[in-house]
Design an enzyme around this catalytic site. Structure first.
Site, PDB file in Angstrom:
ATOM      1  N   ASN A  51       0.820  -1.222   0.000  1.00  0.00           N
ATOM      2  CA  ASN A  51       0.000   0.000   0.000  1.00  0.00           C
ATOM      3  C   ASN A  51       0.852   1.270   0.000  1.00  0.00           C
ATOM      4  O   ASN A  51       0.360   2.360   0.289  1.00  0.00           O
ATOM      5  CB  ASN A  51      -0.890   0.041   1.240  1.00  0.00           C
ATOM      6  N   HIS A 137     -15.005  -1.599   5.470  1.00  0.00           N
ATOM      7  CA  HIS A 137     -13.863  -2.261   6.121  1.00  0.00           C
ATOM      8  C   HIS A 137     -14.231  -2.825   7.496  1.00  0.00           C
ATOM      9  O   HIS A 137     -15.059  -2.264   8.211  1.00  0.00           O
ATOM     10  CB  HIS A 137     -12.757  -1.215   6.287  1.00  0.00           C
ATOM     11  N   GLU A 182     -16.730   4.189   2.622  1.00  0.00           N
ATOM     12  CA  GLU A 182     -15.362   4.464   2.210  1.00  0.00           C
ATOM     13  C   GLU A 182     -15.430   5.296   0.942  1.00  0.00           C
ATOM     14  O   GLU A 182     -16.436   5.293   0.240  1.00  0.00           O
ATOM     15  CB  GLU A 182     -14.619   3.146   1.932  1.00  0.00           C
ATOM     16  N   SER A 186     -11.395  -1.064  -0.768  1.00  0.00           N
ATOM     17  CA  SER A 186     -10.101  -1.749  -0.793  1.00  0.00           C
ATOM     18  C   SER A 186     -10.106  -3.081  -1.530  1.00  0.00           C
ATOM     19  O   SER A 186      -9.050  -3.555  -1.930  1.00  0.00           O
ATOM     20  CB  SER A 186      -9.608  -1.956   0.634  1.00  0.00           C
ATOM     21  N   ASP A 211     -14.390   6.995   5.332  1.00  0.00           N
ATOM     22  CA  ASP A 211     -13.046   6.430   5.466  1.00  0.00           C
ATOM     23  C   ASP A 211     -12.324   6.625   4.133  1.00  0.00           C
ATOM     24  O   ASP A 211     -12.678   6.024   3.122  1.00  0.00           O
ATOM     25  CB  ASP A 211     -13.178   4.945   5.829  1.00  0.00           C
ATOM     26  N   HIS A 214      -7.608   4.737   1.420  1.00  0.00           N
ATOM     27  CA  HIS A 214      -6.831   4.428   0.210  1.00  0.00           C
ATOM     28  C   HIS A 214      -6.703   5.615  -0.729  1.00  0.00           C
ATOM     29  O   HIS A 214      -6.040   5.520  -1.755  1.00  0.00           O
ATOM     30  CB  HIS A 214      -7.455   3.252  -0.542  1.00  0.00           C
ATOM     31  N   LYS A 242      -0.752   3.830   4.475  1.00  0.00           N
ATOM     32  CA  LYS A 242      -0.827   3.560   3.033  1.00  0.00           C
ATOM     33  C   LYS A 242       0.004   4.602   2.273  1.00  0.00           C
ATOM     34  O   LYS A 242       1.223   4.555   2.361  1.00  0.00           O
ATOM     35  CB  LYS A 242      -2.275   3.460   2.621  1.00  0.00           C
TER      36      LYS A 242
HETATM   37  C1  LIG Z   1      -6.189  -0.195   5.906  1.00  0.00           C
HETATM   38  C2  LIG Z   1      -7.544   0.290   6.239  1.00  0.00           C
HETATM   39  C3  LIG Z   1      -7.857   0.673   7.538  1.00  0.00           C
HETATM   40  C4  LIG Z   1      -6.940   0.404   8.692  1.00  0.00           C
HETATM   41  O1  LIG Z   1      -5.908   1.301   8.769  1.00  0.00           O
HETATM   42  P1  LIG Z   1      -4.588   0.903   9.575  1.00  0.00           P
HETATM   43  O2  LIG Z   1      -3.932   2.197   9.835  1.00  0.00           O
HETATM   44  O3  LIG Z   1      -3.821  -0.007   8.684  1.00  0.00           O
HETATM   45  O4  LIG Z   1      -5.011   0.224  10.823  1.00  0.00           O
HETATM   46  C5  LIG Z   1      -9.088   1.245   7.758  1.00  0.00           C
HETATM   47  N1  LIG Z   1      -9.970   1.414   6.754  1.00  0.00           N
HETATM   48  C6  LIG Z   1      -9.701   1.027   5.496  1.00  0.00           C
HETATM   49  C7  LIG Z   1     -10.721   1.228   4.435  1.00  0.00           C
HETATM   50  C8  LIG Z   1      -8.489   0.452   5.198  1.00  0.00           C
HETATM   51  O5  LIG Z   1      -8.228   0.022   3.973  1.00  0.00           O
END
Ligand SMILES: *Cc1c(COP(=O)(O)O)cnc(C)c1O
Length: 389
Positions: A51, A137, A182, A186, A211, A214, A242
């Site tokens: 990522n 997620h 989101e 992902s 969220d 990404h 990421k």
């Molecule tokens: C990776 C991810 C997370 C978690 O984030 P981390 O900092 O790795 O714990 C939360 N939401 C989504 C959509 C993700 O892809």
């Protein structure tokens, strides 16, 4: 520690179940040679599952600030934020995040998972309703369940279903309604329609939590994410593991929400503050990101080429519209066979299977970075093309 003298049979049973379903998971360690090359057991792989979208984990300025902050402030932050773990650099970083993203305020968390699971459970209670996109997620799911709110899902990316559910909820007796989604998903690499969703939330008085894990660093003006600049999004979660190439997460929110979380959010209160090294690397990445339009351009052009060529080779890439590309195979065994064919040929790409994705939609998921070269991409395409499974 031994588990011999107590009955841990339930663990044997659970693990056997995984093994029988060919879904047993194991850890493997990889040595990160460069942004895209990793090694394992003396074998070298081109990484198509990381990522580190902009290659910032290896950027000289990021590493420099990571070291500098460690030297000046120490290895650990020594306490939680509310005790003595708030150093001047934590406040400076939150201010810089708020300024850069043009948000009223910002609050740091140790990880995205921790943030999502604890923020939602602090905001919602059993008099609330949470409406979440079906493909949200796991951390968003955990937060929703822990809140004890009514939890309902709307069809993936369906504004129509969301509207129906908001309408239905308006005839019920909830004290508050949250909509959770989101910006860029992902597993499928597709995007939600945040303009429409935020419009609906305003219309129905629902609180919107997006969220942007990404997308920050990668999309939007100056790489500020897909949620940036859209009015009426109440909270945006950005992660630093990421595109930031580091670790940790931040919530962009109002000062009121921040004050509330500082007072009530267990995952903020009862944990050691992010260490100086992490604060340093996030700060360096934050300073770099708006300037990295060349890397973003390279990333988007890599993604476009790969989507096009993979489709040309006869595979479906679903609804992907980004640097996250599923190559949908269908059956689990075939998908595993393709992943293993790629691995034998020096390419690391993840096989993703149910229950992470629906039955019969097993896939290889690849993620691209700005640091993949033409050669890396062509190597992948060649090896994909030579699979006759
Ligand atoms: C990776 C991810 C997370 C978690 O984030 P981390 O900092 O790795 O714990 C939360 N939401 C989504 C959509 C993700 O892809």
């Amino acid at each position: 520690m031994s588990t011999d003298d107590k009955d841990f049979g339930f663990i044997d049973q659970a693990l056997d179940k995984r093994k029988k379903g060919h879904r047993y998971r194991e850890l493997h360690s990889y040595y990160p040679e460069s942004e895209v090359i990793i090694t394992h057991d003396d074998r070298t792989y081109i990484n198509f599952c990381g990522n580190d979208y902009l290659g910032l984990s290896k950027h000289a300025k990021v590493i420099e600030k990571t070291k500098a902050f460690t030297e000046e402030y120490g290895a650990g932050s020594t306490a939680s934020r509310l005790i003595n773990g708030t150093f001047p650099i934590h406040e400076e970083l939150e201010q810089k995040l708020a300024d850069t993203f043009d948000s009223e305020d910002a609050l740091l968390f140790n990880s995205g998972f921790q943030a999502n699971s604890t923020i939602l459970s602090t905001l919602a209670d059993r008099h609330s309703l949470i409406l979440a996109d079906r493909l949200s997620h796991n951390s968003l799911l955990q937060g929703s369940l822990a809140s004890r709110a009514q939890f309902r899902r709307f069809e993936h990316n369906s504004v129509v279903d969301l509207k129906d559910q908001l309408q239905r909820a308006s005839d019920e007796d909830f004290e508050r309604v949250f909509v959770v989604t989101e910006s860029l998903f992902s597993m499928d690499g597709d995007k939600s329609d945040l303009e429409k969703i935020s419009g609906l939330c305003s219309q129905y008085g629902a609180i919107l939590y997006v969220d942007d894990a990404h997308a920050v660093g990668v999309y939007g003006e100056s790489g500020l994410g897909l949620a940036n600049g859209i009015s009426d999004i109440d909270m945006v979660l950005g992660t630093c593991g990421k595109a930031f190439g580091s670790s940790g997460a931040f919530l962009l929110c109002s000062q009121k929400v921040k004050d509330y979380l500082i007072n009530y959010c267990p995952g903020f209160i009862y944990t050691t503050a992010p260490p100086p090294a992490v604060v340093g690397s996030i700060m360096a990445s934050l300073e770099l990101i708006p300037e990295l339009s060349d890397r973003r351009k390279a990333l988007h052009s890599n993604a476009e080429k790969m989507r096009k060529e993979i489709r040309k080779a006869g595979f479906s890439t679903g609804e992907s519209d980004s640097h996250i590309i599923p190559i949908i195979i269908g059956g689990e065994e075939e998908t595993l066979a393709l992943a293993s064919h790629l691995e034998k040929n020096g390419i690391l790409a993840t096989a993703i299977r149910p229950p992470t994705v629906p039955e019969d939609s097993s896939r290889i998921r690849i993620t691209l970075t700005s640091q993949h070269t033409e050669n890396h991409l062509n190597m992948f395409l060649k090896k994909l093309g030579s699979w006759n499974g």
